[in-house]
Design a protein around this motif. Structure first.
Motif, PDB file in Angstrom:
ATOM      1  N   LYS A  84       0.816  -1.229   0.000  1.00  0.00           N
ATOM      2  CA  LYS A  84       0.000   0.000   0.000  1.00  0.00           C
ATOM      3  C   LYS A  84       0.843   1.269   0.000  1.00  0.00           C
ATOM      4  CE  LYS A  84      -2.472   1.115   3.730  1.00  0.00           C
ATOM      5  NZ  LYS A  84      -3.643   1.048   4.621  1.00  0.00           N
ATOM      6  N   ASP A 143       0.587   5.160   5.741  1.00  0.00           N
ATOM      7  CA  ASP A 143      -0.600   5.392   4.910  1.00  0.00           C
ATOM      8  C   ASP A 143      -1.313   6.698   5.273  1.00  0.00           C
ATOM      9  OD1 ASP A 143      -1.678   4.638   7.335  1.00  0.00           O
ATOM     10  OD2 ASP A 143      -3.117   3.210   6.504  1.00  0.00           O
ATOM     11  N   ASN A 197      -6.753   3.918   2.901  1.00  0.00           N
ATOM     12  CA  ASN A 197      -6.999   2.493   3.098  1.00  0.00           C
ATOM     13  C   ASN A 197      -7.459   1.821   1.809  1.00  0.00           C
ATOM     14  OD1 ASN A 197      -6.372   2.379   5.951  1.00  0.00           O
ATOM     15  ND2 ASN A 197      -8.201   3.620   6.217  1.00  0.00           N
TER      16      ASN A 197
HETATM   17 CA    CA Z   1      -5.084   3.133   8.133  1.00  0.00          CA
END
Ligand code: CA
Ligand code: UD1
Length: 483
Positions: free
Chosen positions: A24, A104, A231
């Motif tokens: 991610k 993130d 996310n």
């Molecule tokens: Ca998160």
């Protein structure tokens, strides 16, 4: 002595909700991996050391972050944010201040981090500062629970929260700072065992510290966006638009005209002089410099380029790795590939491609050309449809065209070749030998006209419904392909 500051960036989560093979934190925001935004913010607060806790594909993370000075820590199993932080603690001394950031949460600003450090400082070694925020929609975040005197007692994760707690609008951003001496004992031993969710939450450490009498001060960020997490791809796209708008606004404040700040994308660094104008749907990548008065037409893609004073780039041009002088006119539909150097006042028109080429001052290539591995002199003119034949299937060869040379239309220049200064090349020539200066050179088959020749008559099968002068396209060959 200054307290050592260790930043720990948690980046080991799998990021399942991205539905991607790429970790991610390597997804791009404004052209850079999420993680590198966080590292950049961390660098701004002048840390002693930056630790990144990574999970699978740590090799990819290292490669993407390149030469950044980072301590890489592996979290072999993703047992939660508390467990992740615990992996980095062994190399951090007790007296150090720890700042926890998230791979993130890319847009965190250094000023918010400084605010958190200042808030903690009030209580010295006993203090913890946490960045929290009141939002309209707290869905998905941990909620802040306070006692009747307003002191933080606990952060409750959404999955563990009851109906009433879910109604709380103050959320945990996760970003916190505390001395390693406070964090370490609470991340070790019994207290660090996984909870009902099978995870060790970093948020639980706050509750334990609060219960032990530590004061958790909270500070709020300047903007909501800087603490928003990525996310899934929807959240990523939202943050991308926010970041692009922020960049566009700062350029406009510095004197750059932007036709529509919602239709420009800067995926790297764009530096502009004053009175630059950028039209819609333009993409800038890597390092781009636009000097004073430059105008960029709609639909252009510009990467790693410097564009000189008052040069105009017309619509839909694609420029990469080029250095362009002042007062040039490029495009529409021009393509400049890496290693192109265009001198002042040059003109490159539509469907002209230049690769590894130098165009002298005031030189022109106005229509439909390919100029590869070419050095073209000042004021030289390249006619429509003329190309350098630079590749023989094995090697690339250079073409040199002298100052003031005039290459007519439709000329094939078979490299290696030199067209000397002032030379003229007749249209339609295929040039295989060097052309002498100030001389007309041409290679053409003599033109013939055959008086006795008759064109074949078309078969009698016209469609009567077609208007006069039109014939059925399937029943005969086109006008140019006869004979
Ligand atoms: Ca998160
Ligand atoms: C976390 C917080 C939540 C907060 C939210 C803010 C916890 C338990 N919850 O939830 O209170 O509102 O962030 O964005 O802390 N990570 C690891 N190793 C792990 C698990 C996670 O390194 O084992 C990393 C992830 O890569 C990510 C960060 O920690 O960068 C947060 O993990 P994530 O799963 O996204 O937590 P949230 O559910 O967002």
């Amino acid at each position: 002595m200054k307290t050592p500051l260790h930043v720990v960036i948690l980046a080991a989560g799998k990021g399942r909700r991205m539905r991607s093979n790429l970790p991610k934190v390597l997804h791009l925001l404004a052209g850079r991996p999420l993680l590198s935004h966080v590292v950049a913010a961390a660098c701004e607060i002048d840390p002693t050391r930056i630790h990144v806790v990574h999970g699978h594909r740590g090799d990819l993370l290292r490669k993407a972050l390149g030469d950044s000075d980072i301590e890489w820590v592996e979290q072999k199993e993703q047992l939660g944010t508390g467990h992740a932080l615990a992996q980095a603690l062994p190399s951090i001394p007790d007296e150090a201040l720890v700042m926890v950031l998230y791979g993130d949460v890319p847009l965190i600003s250094p000023s918010t981090l400084r605010k958190a450090m200042a808030a903690r400082d009030i209580d010295g070694a006993r203090g913890i500062a946490l960045v929290t925020l009141k939002v309209d929609d707290p869905h998905g975040y941990g909620r802040i629970l306070r006692d009747d005197r307003g002191r933080l007692i606990k952060v409750i994760e959404e999955v563990d929260a009851n109906e009433e707690q879910r109604g709380i609008r103050e959320i945990n951003t996760g970003i916190l700072t505390a001395s390693a001496g406070i964090l370490r004992p609470r991340l070790q031993g019994d207290s660090a065992y996984p909870n009902a969710q099978g995870e060790c939450y970093l948020t639980d450490i706050l509750a334990r510290a609060a219960a032990d009498g530590y004061l958790v001060r909270t500070v709020s960020p300047k903007t909501t966006e800087e603490v928003l997490g990525v996310n899934d791809r929807v959240q990523l796209a939202r943050l991308e638009r926010f970041e692009q708008m922020r960049i566009a606004e700062s350029l406009m404040r510095d004197g750059t005209g932007i036709a529509d700040p919602a239709r420009i994308d800067i995926r790297g660094r764009l530096r502009t002089g004053i009175d630059v104008f950028i039209d819609i749907d333009t993409v800038f990548e890597g390092e781009v410099v636009l000097e004073d008065g430059v105008r960029i037409g709609p639909g252009c893609v510009i990467k790693d380029a410097t564009i000189g004073y008052e040069t105009e780039i017309f619509a839909h041009s694609v420029i990469e790795g080029a250095e362009i002088g002042a007062s040039c006119r490029i495009g529409p539909f021009a393509r400049l590939r890496p290693n192109s150097r265009i001198s002042h006042e040059a003109r490159i028109g539509n469907f002209v491609e230049i690769k590894n080429g130098v165009l002298g001052r005031g030189a022109k290539a106005n229509h439909l050309s390919y100029l590869g591995d070419a050095r073209i002199g000042a004021r030289a003119n390249i006619g429509a449809g003329s190309i350098t034949c630079n590749y023989d299937g094995a090697n690339k060869h250079p073409t040199v065209i002298g100052d003031g040379a005039f290459v007519g239309s439709g000329v094939m220049l078979v490299a290696p070749i030199t067209v000397h200064r002032g030379a003229t090349i007749g249209a339609g020539s295929t040039i295989t030998k060097d052309a002498p200066p100030d001389t007309l050179t041409l290679s053409r088959a003599p033109q013939r006209s055959l008086k006795s020749w008759r064109r074949k008559a078309p078969p009698e099968k016209g469609d009567p419904s077609l208007p006069e002068g039109f014939s059925d396209p399937d029943s005969r060959s086109g006008p140019d392909s006869g004979s």
